[in-house]
Motif scaffolding. Structure first.
Motif, PDB file in Angstrom:
ATOM      1  N   ILE A   7       0.716  -1.311  -0.195  1.00  0.00           N
ATOM      2  CA  ILE A   7       0.012  -0.082   0.110  1.00  0.00           C
ATOM      3  C   ILE A   7       0.979   1.210   0.199  1.00  0.00           C
ATOM      4  O   ILE A   7       0.540   2.330  -0.549  1.00  0.00           O
ATOM      5  N   VAL A   8       1.840   1.330   0.944  1.00  0.00           N
ATOM      6  CA  VAL A   8       2.776   2.541   0.763  1.00  0.00           C
ATOM      7  C   VAL A   8       3.427   2.640  -0.355  1.00  0.00           C
ATOM      8  O   VAL A   8       3.736   3.671  -0.993  1.00  0.00           O
ATOM      9  N   LEU A   9       3.970   1.641  -1.061  1.00  0.00           N
ATOM     10  CA  LEU A   9       4.839   1.642  -2.395  1.00  0.00           C
ATOM     11  C   LEU A   9       3.589   1.974  -3.545  1.00  0.00           C
ATOM     12  O   LEU A   9       4.134   2.816  -4.318  1.00  0.00           O
ATOM     13  N   GLY A  10       2.355   1.616  -3.444  1.00  0.00           N
ATOM     14  CA  GLY A  10       1.524   2.075  -4.419  1.00  0.00           C
ATOM     15  C   GLY A  10       1.347   3.485  -4.155  1.00  0.00           C
ATOM     16  O   GLY A  10       0.916   4.285  -4.969  1.00  0.00           O
ATOM     17  N   GLY A  11       1.082   4.174  -3.064  1.00  0.00           N
ATOM     18  CA  GLY A  11       0.946   5.572  -2.514  1.00  0.00           C
ATOM     19  C   GLY A  11       2.105   6.144  -3.147  1.00  0.00           C
ATOM     20  O   GLY A  11       1.805   7.477  -3.795  1.00  0.00           O
ATOM     21  N   ILE A  12       3.257   5.743  -3.013  1.00  0.00           N
ATOM     22  CA  ILE A  12       4.575   6.618  -3.451  1.00  0.00           C
ATOM     23  C   ILE A  12       4.455   6.428  -4.910  1.00  0.00           C
ATOM     24  O   ILE A  12       4.868   7.818  -5.502  1.00  0.00           O
ATOM     25  N   ALA A  13       4.063   5.490  -5.487  1.00  0.00           N
ATOM     26  CA  ALA A  13       4.203   5.545  -7.060  1.00  0.00           C
ATOM     27  C   ALA A  13       3.061   6.622  -7.636  1.00  0.00           C
ATOM     28  O   ALA A  13       3.324   7.116  -8.565  1.00  0.00           O
ATOM     29  N   PHE A  14       1.932   6.513  -6.968  1.00  0.00           N
ATOM     30  CA  PHE A  14       0.906   7.531  -7.442  1.00  0.00           C
ATOM     31  C   PHE A  14       1.189   8.905  -7.229  1.00  0.00           C
ATOM     32  O   PHE A  14       1.111   9.768  -7.933  1.00  0.00           O
ATOM     33  N   TYR A  15       1.611   9.169  -6.050  1.00  0.00           N
ATOM     34  CA  TYR A  15       2.378  10.459  -5.657  1.00  0.00           C
ATOM     35  C   TYR A  15       3.305  10.864  -6.784  1.00  0.00           C
ATOM     36  O   TYR A  15       3.296  12.076  -7.330  1.00  0.00           O
ATOM     37  N   LEU A  16       4.437   9.952  -7.083  1.00  0.00           N
ATOM     38  CA  LEU A  16       5.448  10.262  -8.277  1.00  0.00           C
ATOM     39  C   LEU A  16       4.613  10.548  -9.513  1.00  0.00           C
ATOM     40  O   LEU A  16       4.971  11.514 -10.279  1.00  0.00           O
ATOM     41  N   LEU A  17       3.535  10.161  -9.885  1.00  0.00           N
ATOM     42  CA  LEU A  17       2.846  10.067 -11.113  1.00  0.00           C
ATOM     43  C   LEU A  17       2.220  11.220 -11.253  1.00  0.00           C
ATOM     44  O   LEU A  17       2.200  12.369 -12.040  1.00  0.00           O
ATOM     45  N   THR A  18       1.792  11.847  -9.897  1.00  0.00           N
ATOM     46  CA  THR A  18       1.060  12.999  -9.869  1.00  0.00           C
ATOM     47  C   THR A  18       1.930  14.223 -10.321  1.00  0.00           C
ATOM     48  O   THR A  18       1.770  15.224 -10.828  1.00  0.00           O
ATOM     49  N   VAL A  19       3.132  14.225  -9.371  1.00  0.00           N
ATOM     50  CA  VAL A  19       4.154  15.159  -9.594  1.00  0.00           C
ATOM     51  C   VAL A  19       4.759  15.439 -10.844  1.00  0.00           C
ATOM     52  O   VAL A  19       4.713  16.486 -11.461  1.00  0.00           O
ATOM     53  N   TRP A  20       4.810  14.270 -11.698  1.00  0.00           N
ATOM     54  CA  TRP A  20       5.281  14.143 -12.933  1.00  0.00           C
ATOM     55  C   TRP A  20       4.374  14.719 -13.832  1.00  0.00           C
ATOM     56  O   TRP A  20       4.722  15.404 -14.775  1.00  0.00           O
TER      57      TRP A  20
END
Length: 67
Positions: A7-20
């Motif tokens: 869950i934490v790894l998925g949250g970080i991935a979606f955060y980075l996608l949003t920033v990108w």
């Protein structure tokens, strides 16, 4: 890996996608500030926003040329 780590790894991935996506939006011209703001708003919708932007919106903008 347990469920919490996924869950934490998925949250970080979606955060980075949003920033990108937000950085990409800031670098492109969409033909008007209203369209740019609309895509920025769509991108900030949790989880689904970046997916929508990268599947549809990324082709709508044109990279700004250097002065």
């Amino acid at each position: 890996m347990n469920a919490a780590e996924w869950i934490v790894l998925g949250g970080i991935a979606f955060y980075l996608l949003t920033v990108w996506a937000v950085i990409d939006i800031s670098k492109k011209d969409f033909g008007g500030i209203e369209k740019k703001a609309a895509w920025a708003f769509v991108t900030l919708v949790p989880f689904i926003g970046p997916i929508v932007y990268f599947s549809v919106g990324i082709r709508k903008g044109v990279k700004k040329s250097a002065p």
